[in-house]
Design a protein around this motif. Structure first.
Motif, mmCIF file in Angstrom:
data_model
loop_
_atom_site.group_PDB
_atom_site.id
_atom_site.type_symbol
_atom_site.label_atom_id
_atom_site.label_comp_id
_atom_site.label_asym_id
_atom_site.label_seq_id
_atom_site.Cartn_x
_atom_site.Cartn_y
_atom_site.Cartn_z
ATOM 1 N N MET A 202 0.837 -1.199 0.000
ATOM 2 C CA MET A 202 0.000 0.000 0.000
ATOM 3 C C MET A 202 0.869 1.245 0.000
ATOM 4 O O MET A 202 1.805 1.356 0.799
ATOM 5 C CB MET A 202 -0.909 0.027 1.239
ATOM 6 C CG MET A 202 -1.763 1.292 1.340
ATOM 7 S SD MET A 202 -2.460 1.527 2.989
ATOM 8 C CE MET A 202 -3.497 2.972 2.703
ATOM 9 N N LEU A 203 0.551 2.190 -0.883
ATOM 10 C CA LEU A 203 1.159 3.520 -0.863
ATOM 11 C C LEU A 203 0.200 4.429 -0.106
ATOM 12 O O LEU A 203 -0.926 4.664 -0.550
ATOM 13 C CB LEU A 203 1.379 4.040 -2.287
ATOM 14 C CG LEU A 203 2.257 3.169 -3.192
ATOM 15 C CD1 LEU A 203 2.385 3.801 -4.574
ATOM 16 C CD2 LEU A 203 3.634 2.945 -2.578
ATOM 17 N N GLN A 204 0.627 4.927 1.032
ATOM 18 C CA GLN A 204 -0.266 5.639 1.960
ATOM 19 C C GLN A 204 0.019 7.140 1.944
ATOM 20 O O GLN A 204 1.100 7.576 2.364
ATOM 21 C CB GLN A 204 -0.096 5.095 3.376
ATOM 22 C CG GLN A 204 -1.039 5.700 4.396
ATOM 23 C CD GLN A 204 -0.788 5.137 5.784
ATOM 24 O OE1 GLN A 204 0.355 4.926 6.166
ATOM 25 N NE2 GLN A 204 -1.848 4.882 6.525
ATOM 26 N N PRO A 205 -0.928 7.965 1.485
ATOM 27 C CA PRO A 205 -0.728 9.417 1.487
ATOM 28 C C PRO A 205 -0.891 9.977 2.894
ATOM 29 O O PRO A 205 -1.422 9.305 3.780
ATOM 30 C CB PRO A 205 -1.857 9.908 0.581
ATOM 31 C CG PRO A 205 -2.955 8.919 0.831
ATOM 32 C CD PRO A 205 -2.270 7.586 1.006
ATOM 33 N N PRO A 206 -0.460 11.224 3.123
ATOM 34 C CA PRO A 206 -0.658 11.819 4.447
ATOM 35 C C PRO A 206 -2.132 11.971 4.804
ATOM 36 O O PRO A 206 -2.502 11.907 5.972
ATOM 37 C CB PRO A 206 0.053 13.170 4.347
ATOM 38 C CG PRO A 206 0.226 13.434 2.882
ATOM 39 C CD PRO A 206 0.322 12.091 2.222
ATOM 40 N N SER A 207 -2.988 12.172 3.799
ATOM 41 C CA SER A 207 -4.439 12.259 4.009
ATOM 42 C C SER A 207 -5.106 12.280 2.640
ATOM 43 O O SER A 207 -4.437 12.432 1.604
ATOM 44 C CB SER A 207 -4.825 13.524 4.781
ATOM 45 O OG SER A 207 -4.655 14.674 3.963
ATOM 46 N N PHE A 208 -6.427 12.176 2.639
ATOM 47 C CA PHE A 208 -7.142 12.246 1.362
ATOM 48 C C PHE A 208 -7.039 13.642 0.748
ATOM 49 O O PHE A 208 -7.197 13.805 -0.471
ATOM 50 C CB PHE A 208 -8.618 11.871 1.539
ATOM 51 C CG PHE A 208 -9.383 11.874 0.243
ATOM 52 C CD1 PHE A 208 -9.311 10.801 -0.628
ATOM 53 C CD2 PHE A 208 -10.159 12.965 -0.121
ATOM 54 C CE1 PHE A 208 -9.987 10.815 -1.840
ATOM 55 C CE2 PHE A 208 -10.849 12.984 -1.325
ATOM 56 C CZ PHE A 208 -10.761 11.906 -2.184
ATOM 57 N N ALA A 209 -6.754 14.653 1.554
ATOM 58 C CA ALA A 209 -6.744 16.038 1.076
ATOM 59 C C ALA A 209 -5.765 16.268 -0.070
ATOM 60 O O ALA A 209 -5.949 17.192 -0.871
ATOM 61 C CB ALA A 209 -6.426 16.984 2.229
ATOM 62 N N VAL A 210 -4.719 15.447 -0.168
ATOM 63 C CA VAL A 210 -3.728 15.645 -1.240
ATOM 64 C C VAL A 210 -4.202 15.072 -2.570
ATOM 65 O O VAL A 210 -3.625 15.379 -3.618
ATOM 66 C CB VAL A 210 -2.369 15.011 -0.868
ATOM 67 C CG1 VAL A 210 -1.822 15.605 0.412
ATOM 68 C CG2 VAL A 210 -2.487 13.482 -0.751
ATOM 69 N N VAL A 211 -5.231 14.233 -2.560
ATOM 70 C CA VAL A 211 -5.602 13.482 -3.757
ATOM 71 C C VAL A 211 -6.029 14.373 -4.921
ATOM 72 O O VAL A 211 -5.587 14.156 -6.063
ATOM 73 C CB VAL A 211 -6.680 12.433 -3.428
ATOM 74 C CG1 VAL A 211 -7.165 11.736 -4.696
ATOM 75 C CG2 VAL A 211 -6.130 11.414 -2.445
ATOM 76 N N PRO A 212 -6.886 15.402 -4.724
ATOM 77 C CA PRO A 212 -7.249 16.241 -5.872
ATOM 78 C C PRO A 212 -6.030 16.873 -6.549
ATOM 79 O O PRO A 212 -5.970 16.947 -7.783
ATOM 80 C CB PRO A 212 -8.171 17.303 -5.257
ATOM 81 C CG PRO A 212 -8.767 16.625 -4.065
ATOM 82 C CD PRO A 212 -7.664 15.770 -3.519
ATOM 83 N N HIS A 213 -5.061 17.317 -5.767
ATOM 84 C CA HIS A 213 -3.858 17.921 -6.347
ATOM 85 C C HIS A 213 -3.045 16.887 -7.111
ATOM 86 O O HIS A 213 -2.603 17.137 -8.235
ATOM 87 C CB HIS A 213 -3.007 18.550 -5.242
ATOM 88 C CG HIS A 213 -1.737 19.173 -5.730
ATOM 89 N ND1 HIS A 213 -1.719 20.201 -6.649
ATOM 90 C CD2 HIS A 213 -0.439 18.904 -5.439
ATOM 91 C CE1 HIS A 213 -0.455 20.537 -6.908
ATOM 92 N NE2 HIS A 213 0.325 19.765 -6.189
ATOM 93 N N TRP A 214 -2.852 15.730 -6.508
ATOM 94 C CA TRP A 214 -2.111 14.672 -7.190
ATOM 95 C C TRP A 214 -2.811 14.265 -8.477
ATOM 96 O O TRP A 214 -2.163 14.071 -9.503
ATOM 97 C CB TRP A 214 -1.963 13.451 -6.283
ATOM 98 C CG TRP A 214 -0.988 13.618 -5.163
ATOM 99 C CD1 TRP A 214 -0.222 14.711 -4.890
ATOM 100 C CD2 TRP A 214 -0.669 12.646 -4.165
ATOM 101 N NE1 TRP A 214 0.545 14.474 -3.770
ATOM 102 C CE2 TRP A 214 0.294 13.219 -3.312
ATOM 103 C CE3 TRP A 214 -1.108 11.354 -3.903
ATOM 104 C CZ2 TRP A 214 0.824 12.534 -2.213
ATOM 105 C CZ3 TRP A 214 -0.591 10.665 -2.824
ATOM 106 C CH2 TRP A 214 0.381 11.256 -1.984
ATOM 107 N N ARG A 215 -4.122 14.116 -8.442
ATOM 108 C CA ARG A 215 -4.869 13.684 -9.629
ATOM 109 C C ARG A 215 -4.844 14.760 -10.710
ATOM 110 O O ARG A 215 -4.831 14.445 -11.906
ATOM 111 C CB ARG A 215 -6.300 13.308 -9.248
ATOM 112 C CG ARG A 215 -7.126 12.739 -10.397
ATOM 113 C CD ARG A 215 -6.480 11.494 -10.993
ATOM 114 N NE ARG A 215 -7.231 10.985 -12.132
ATOM 115 C CZ ARG A 215 -7.104 11.420 -13.385
ATOM 116 N NH1 ARG A 215 -6.245 12.394 -13.678
ATOM 117 N NH2 ARG A 215 -7.836 10.903 -14.350
#
Length: 278
Positions: A202-215
């Motif tokens: 599993m690659l675990q981000p610091p939180s879901f909040a980063v996902v829109p920016h990454w995507r």
């Protein structure tokens, strides 16, 4: 001055981490192990998968990688679901919008040492690539790396689905039909796919909040790779990510205790720790 941005995809993973992933997968009892890599959108799954395959090739092994995204239902199939069950099912992404027969057949052919073709999906066209263009695997593999944004994730309890999680659910799924249907698909149909895995990272981000920016960075990379083709605008992408939010948050809650290895990432998608759930 323009804001600082980070390149996409992330810088290459450390050779030691890549070697550990390969060695652990090869240590399984399977003649063709399936190494699953799970992580939210834009987390660097395909980068890690490609490096593992590259290292395997350097050792004289036969390896390949593909994504659960490449088994999305065709646009026509999703439209039929939308007409029959709920309009939101026209959009690819959540559980229930994959061709699991195709995904299972691909993994099973790899495990059996048979010749098979790797499915492909064109995200900018939002359509499956014609089968004649799929990569042919002619000889038995020593390893198949399978990556996807929610691999291994269990379904939620029905009670958790009662309240909308975001604007998409509130405005387009007020009665909860869509999210209940997707959750039921995750509960009933996807465990058979998860059971094919020999190892799960599993690659675990610091939180879901980063996902829109990454995507968003991922979308820009797709556009740069195919200039002249249309892609999503930022508002369109912000809405698109909401289709994935519920199951992504469930993955972040549950997978650290399920995965064989968890790679914690910082906001720039760089690994900060590597841990085992065992």
């Amino acid at each position: 001055m323009s804001p600082v941005t980070h390149s996409f995809p992330p810088r290459r993973y450390a050779p030691e981490l890549v070697a550990q992933a390969l060695d652990e997968a090869l240590a399984s009892a399977s003649s063709t192990p399936i190494l699953a890599i799970s992580g939210v959108q834009g987390s660097g799954k395909s980068t890690l998968a490609a490096q593992i395959v590259e290292l395997a090739h350097s050792r004289g092994l036969h390896a390949a990688a593909f994504s659960i995204d490449d088994t999305y239902l065709t646009r026509a199939q999703r439209q039929r679901l939308a007409d029959r069950i709920h309009p939101l099912l026209a959009t690819r992404g959540p559980p229930g919008t994959h061709d699991l027969t195709l995904a299972l057949a691909t993994l099973d052919a790899a495990k059996a040492g048979q010749a098979f073709a790797l499915p492909r999906f064109d995200k900018l066209a939002d359509e499956r690539v014609p089968e004649a263009q799929w990569k042919q695997i002619e000889q038995p593999l020593d390893l198949l790396v399978f990556e996807g944004w929610f691999l291994g994730t269990p379904a939620e309890a029905d009670e958790a689905l009662r309240m909308p999680l975001n604007a998409l659910e509130r405005d387009a799924d007020a009665e909860g039909t869509w999210r209940h249907w997707c959750n039921q698909a995750l509960a009933e149909h996807y465990p058979a796919l998860w059971q094919r895995f020999d190892r799960l990272w599993m690659l675990q981000p610091p939180s879901f909040a980063v996902v829109p920016h990454w995507r968003w960075q991922q979308e820009q990379a797709l556009q740069q790779a195919s200039p002249g083709r249309s892609s999503m605008s930022r508002p369109q992408l912000e809405r698109f990510v909401q289709f994935y939010e519920r199951v992504s948050r469930q993955a972040l809650r549950t997978l650290p205790a399920i995965a064989d290895r968890v790679i914690a990432l910082d906001a720039q998608r760089q690994p900060v720790t590597l841990s085992s759930s065992s």
